[in-house]
Design an enzyme around this catalytic site. Structure first.
Site, short mmCIF file in Angstrom:
data_model
loop_
_atom_site.label_atom_id
_atom_site.label_comp_id
_atom_site.label_asym_id
_atom_site.label_seq_id
_atom_site.Cartn_x
_atom_site.Cartn_y
_atom_site.Cartn_z
N ASP A 1 15.58 119.61 44.89
CA ASP A 1 16.29 120.04 43.44
C ASP A 1 15.02 120.06 42.46
O ASP A 1 14.48 119.02 41.96
CB ASP A 1 17.24 119.20 43.17
N VAL A 2 14.65 121.24 41.92
CA VAL A 2 13.65 121.21 41.11
C VAL A 2 13.79 120.75 39.75
O VAL A 2 12.90 120.02 38.92
CB VAL A 2 13.22 122.75 40.58
N ASP B 1 14.06 124.57 48.72
CA ASP B 1 15.46 125.10 48.07
C ASP B 1 16.17 123.83 47.95
O ASP B 1 16.08 122.98 48.71
CB ASP B 1 16.02 126.25 49.23
N VAL C 1 17.89 143.03 40.28
CA VAL C 1 17.27 143.21 41.54
C VAL C 1 18.53 142.81 42.42
O VAL C 1 19.40 141.85 42.08
CB VAL C 1 16.28 141.95 41.81
N SER D 1 12.24 137.25 33.15
CA SER D 1 13.34 138.16 33.59
C SER D 1 13.21 139.19 32.30
O SER D 1 12.67 138.73 31.04
CB SER D 1 14.78 137.64 33.51
N LYS E 1 14.58 132.22 30.08
CA LYS E 1 13.77 133.06 30.50
C LYS E 1 12.62 133.47 29.69
O LYS E 1 11.36 133.72 29.75
CB LYS E 1 14.38 134.27 31.10
N TYR F 1 20.68 131.90 29.39
CA TYR F 1 19.69 132.63 30.41
C TYR F 1 18.54 133.27 29.75
O TYR F 1 17.30 133.25 30.07
CB TYR F 1 20.48 133.56 31.24
#
Ligand code: NAI
Length: 245
Positions: A56-57, A33, A182, A136, A153, A149
């Site tokens: 950090d990805v 994370d 969610v 998503s 996705k 977004y």
């Protein structure tokens, strides 16, 4: 049981629910994370033999260092869940900031690419691995004013299919999950900003409610399991019927 699983964005929400679910079948969970302290605390919560790492990805060097550490500690990676993601700041397209658009793509889409690229070589060498990417319902249909977004996705779906086909004969499966709404802090923040109206969403969702993170974790666990051995390049929709309507 010596299997090793990595979950990005694992300190809270769907990622944390997934780590808690996978640990039933996996000896060594690696919780990754941006919030390193939270990731370490989560790994401790899981018990001994687990690792929490801050990374950090979107940073290729950090991702490579992290994968090097996992390999040094555990010697293999069996499962990768690319869960780290951020919501966008909704805005009408004509006035949207290009930088904000890029940031959403960088974390959700490029981050998924970078971590997969760093992990998959090891999986391919052992001809074994399962990768699940968080898409998503926003990647299946458009959500007005949330095009960054939705683009990220939807991009994840294309990348999932492409990688799945590339590695299908080499023992590495790549699938996506497309959750509906969610109950996590991501959704709570959208609620607080007035971006979403939960009562209106519940009225729109055929099941009449949002998902609990554990319900998404169960679907992810299935895709990573031997029971999904013939499933690759697919999208598992877990949305309470949202996209069936
Ligand atoms: P969340 O906001 O509760 O948790 C996301 C985690 O990712 C946080 O712990 C955060 O620190 C971490 N993170 C963010 N940027 C990062 C980075 N650059 N590097 C490493 N870690 C980073 O979010 P939630 O709701 O659990 O979502 C998880 C995933 O599921 C995301 O990809 C999200 O887009 C997706 N999703 C969520 C839905 C929802 O309704 N909550 C619906 C559909 C998809």
């Amino acid at each position: 049981m010596s299997a090793v699983a990595l979950v990005t964005g694992g300190a809270q929400g769907i990622g944390w629910a997934t780590a808690r679910r996978l640990v039933r079948d996996i000896a060594h969970m690696v919780v990754i994370d941006l919030d390193g302290a939270a990731a370490e605390a989560r790994a401790e919560e899981l018990g001994s033999g687990h690792l929490g790492v801050g990374a950090d990805v979107t940073d290729a060097a950090q991702v490579r260092a992290l994968v090097g550490r996992v390999m040094a500690d555990f010697g293999r990676i069996d499962v990768l869940v690319n869960n780290a993601g951020i919501a966008d700041q909704p805005g009408e397209t004509l006035v949207q900031s290009g930088e904000a658009f890029e940031r959403v793509l960088r974390v959700n889409l490029c981050g998924t690419f970078l971590v997969t690229q760093a992990v998959a070589g090891e999986m391919l060498a052992r001809r074994q691995g399962a990768i699940v990417n968080l898409s998503s319902i926003a990647g299946l249909g458009g959500i007005p004013t949330r095009n960054a977004y939705s683009a990220a996705k939807a991009g994840i779906l294309g990348m999932t299919r492409s990688m799945a086909c590339e590695w299908a004969r080499q023992g590495v499966r790549v699938n996506a999950i497309a959750p509906g709404y969610v109950r996590t802090s991501l959704v709570e923040e959208l609620e607080e900003r007035g971006t979403i109206d939960t009562a209106a969403l519940e009225a729109r969702i055929p099941m009449g409610r949002l998902a609990d993170p554990t319900e998404i974790a169960e679907a992810i666990a299935f895709l990573t399991s031997p029971q999904a051995s013939f499933i690759t390049g697919s999208v598992l929709v877990a949305d309470g019927g949202w996209s069936a309507l």
